[in-house]
Write an enzyme that holds these catalytic residues in place. Structure first.
Site, mmCIF file in Angstrom:
data_model
loop_
_atom_site.group_PDB
_atom_site.id
_atom_site.type_symbol
_atom_site.label_atom_id
_atom_site.label_comp_id
_atom_site.label_asym_id
_atom_site.label_seq_id
_atom_site.Cartn_x
_atom_site.Cartn_y
_atom_site.Cartn_z
ATOM 1 C CB THR A 56 -0.931 0.035 1.220
ATOM 2 O OG1 THR A 56 -0.148 -0.050 2.429
ATOM 3 C CG2 THR A 56 -1.918 -1.108 1.190
ATOM 4 C CB THR A 77 -2.552 -5.051 0.269
ATOM 5 O OG1 THR A 77 -2.875 -4.437 -0.994
ATOM 6 C CG2 THR A 77 -1.105 -4.734 0.632
ATOM 7 C CG ASP A 152 -22.021 -6.021 3.820
ATOM 8 O OD1 ASP A 152 -22.395 -5.471 2.781
ATOM 9 O OD2 ASP A 152 -20.888 -6.525 3.955
ATOM 10 N NE ARG A 214 -7.006 0.289 3.088
ATOM 11 C CZ ARG A 214 -6.557 -0.910 3.379
ATOM 12 N NH1 ARG A 214 -6.583 -1.348 4.627
ATOM 13 N NH2 ARG A 214 -6.084 -1.699 2.441
ATOM 14 C CG ASP A 238 -4.048 -2.073 12.895
ATOM 15 O OD1 ASP A 238 -2.943 -2.077 13.471
ATOM 16 O OD2 ASP A 238 -4.220 -2.547 11.752
ATOM 17 C CD GLU A 243 -2.245 3.877 8.149
ATOM 18 O OE1 GLU A 243 -1.795 2.936 7.465
ATOM 19 O OE2 GLU A 243 -2.991 3.702 9.128
ATOM 20 C CG HIS A 260 -2.420 -0.260 8.566
ATOM 21 N ND1 HIS A 260 -2.822 0.704 7.667
ATOM 22 C CD2 HIS A 260 -3.119 -1.380 8.225
ATOM 23 C CE1 HIS A 260 -3.700 0.195 6.824
ATOM 24 N NE2 HIS A 260 -3.901 -1.072 7.152
ATOM 25 N N GLY A 263 -3.445 -7.223 10.328
ATOM 26 C CA GLY A 263 -3.385 -8.375 9.431
ATOM 27 C C GLY A 263 -2.005 -8.973 9.269
ATOM 28 C CE1 TYR A 264 0.842 -5.432 7.555
ATOM 29 C CE2 TYR A 264 3.036 -5.162 8.435
ATOM 30 C CZ TYR A 264 2.063 -4.803 7.530
ATOM 31 O OH TYR A 264 2.319 -3.817 6.610
#
Length: 341
Positions: A56, A77, A152, A214, A238, A243, A260, A263-264
């Site tokens: 990103t 990503t 949703d 995001r 996060d 950023e 951020h 997801g790591y």
């Protein structure tokens, strides 16, 4: 996919962001590969490149790609808001991402944070955005005995409203609210500042707000005001607006504050790299290699002990509070955690 490649074809020239794990040496048998830091991926470097594999931090638009022979961008990503999709489409550049690659890791992050603040037996969890990530959060949370509300609107329109609630119901009933939407600025389902001053004012149970989607999905100023007035609890953040230059005021007020990295995970990174490699190799008609390591799918259910023992977000919070200016370095050098197995 054929097992053999026509070796008379020109070898594709591929630029790869050097921070992407597990990718070195994978495509070299069939392509010429250059590994560059994000700041080094410039229009000059792309002037001779046939493909780009990135994440990103590289803005993929006309400034980078005008005049380049690049015909595919593969982003390792989920999000692709760093790519100017209309421009790429207009110039014949295929764009691929890695949907769902880190969904189990984000679900782990969300539940590890929520379980430190709430009892699962009394928790009402509002999930806003029920795609790859939201579905796993829903499945794991339900297995933990948590009451789940799903919001949703696009899915509700496609599938029918049964099983879904609107955003106002989330605000009224949930005491933990987690966002898992893409970031969009137009259309009926635009998510820019979806967590707005108006939304926060509707909340009834001083909820824990979690943003692992995001940064722009949450209005930072409105969230700070809501914290200061006691409308919401100290949040879990996060993803940050602006950023790597993050709000120090929000950092001070957050319960969990991370750079951020939701997801790591080891497994998530491996999935993302495999998906990016697959896309590039198929695009050029090359054999599709399997990277090492191979990873399993997410488990159907997890226990609270697996979640809490597997990841403590407060450790990463301490690191960011101690060096907020090092946001990007903390992210780049992050020690990948393991997902629940």
């Amino acid at each position: 996919m054929a097992n053999d490649i026509d070796m008379s074809r020109k070898r594709p020239r591929i630029v790869v962001e050097s921070n992407i794990p597990f990718i070195r040496g994978v495509m070299e048998p069939w392509a010429d590969v250059s590994y560059l830091q994000p700041a080094e991926i410039t229009s000059d470097m792309m002037a001779q490149a046939d493909a780009l594999v990135t994440r990103t931090r590289v803005r993929c638009d006309r400034h980078l790609l005008s005049g380049s022979p690049c015909s595919i961008i593969a982003s390792a990503t989920i999000g692709i808001d760093h790519v100017d999709i209309p421009w790429c489409e207009a110039h014949g550049i295929e764009v691929r991402n890695a949907p769902g690659c880190n969904a189990p890791a984000v679900a782990q992050y969300v539940l590890a944070s929520a379980l430190r603040c709430r009892d699962p037996k009394s928790m009402v969890l509002g999930i806003v955005g029920v795609g790859n990530v939201g579905r796993i959060v829903e499945r794991w949370a339900t297995a933990l005995g948590i009451k789940v509300l799903l919001c949703d609107p696009p899915r509700a329109r496609r599938e029918g409203s049964d099983g879904f609630v609107d955003l106002a119901t989330i605000a009224e009933q949930a005491d933990v609210i987690t966002f898992h939407t893409p970031y969009t600025t137009s259309g009926p389902d635009a998510t820019h500042h979806l967590c707005s001053r108006e939304f926060l004012a509707q909340t009834k149970h001083c909820p824990l707000i979690i943003n692992a989607a995001r940064g722009g999905v949450v209005d930072t100023d409105a969230l700070i005001e809501a914290i200061d007035t006691g409308t919401v609890e100290a949040p879990v953040i996060d993803c940050w607006e602006g950023e790597p230059e993050i709000s120090h005021e929000l950092l001070k007020r957050a319960y969990v504050a991370t750079p951020h990295i939701a997801g790591y995970s080891f497994e998530g990174k491996a999935r993302a790299t495999q998906m990016a490699v697959d896309a590039v190799c198929r695009h050029f008609g090359m054999p599709v290699p399997e990277i090492d390591p191979h990873v399993a799918d997410a488990p159907a259910t997890v226990t609270a002990r697996q979640i809490l023992d597997g990841y403590d977000p407060l450790i990463d919070t301490t690191a960011l509070r101690g060096a907020p200016a090092a946001f990007e370095q903390l992210r780049t050098a992050y020690s990948l955690r393991r997902e629940p197995q």
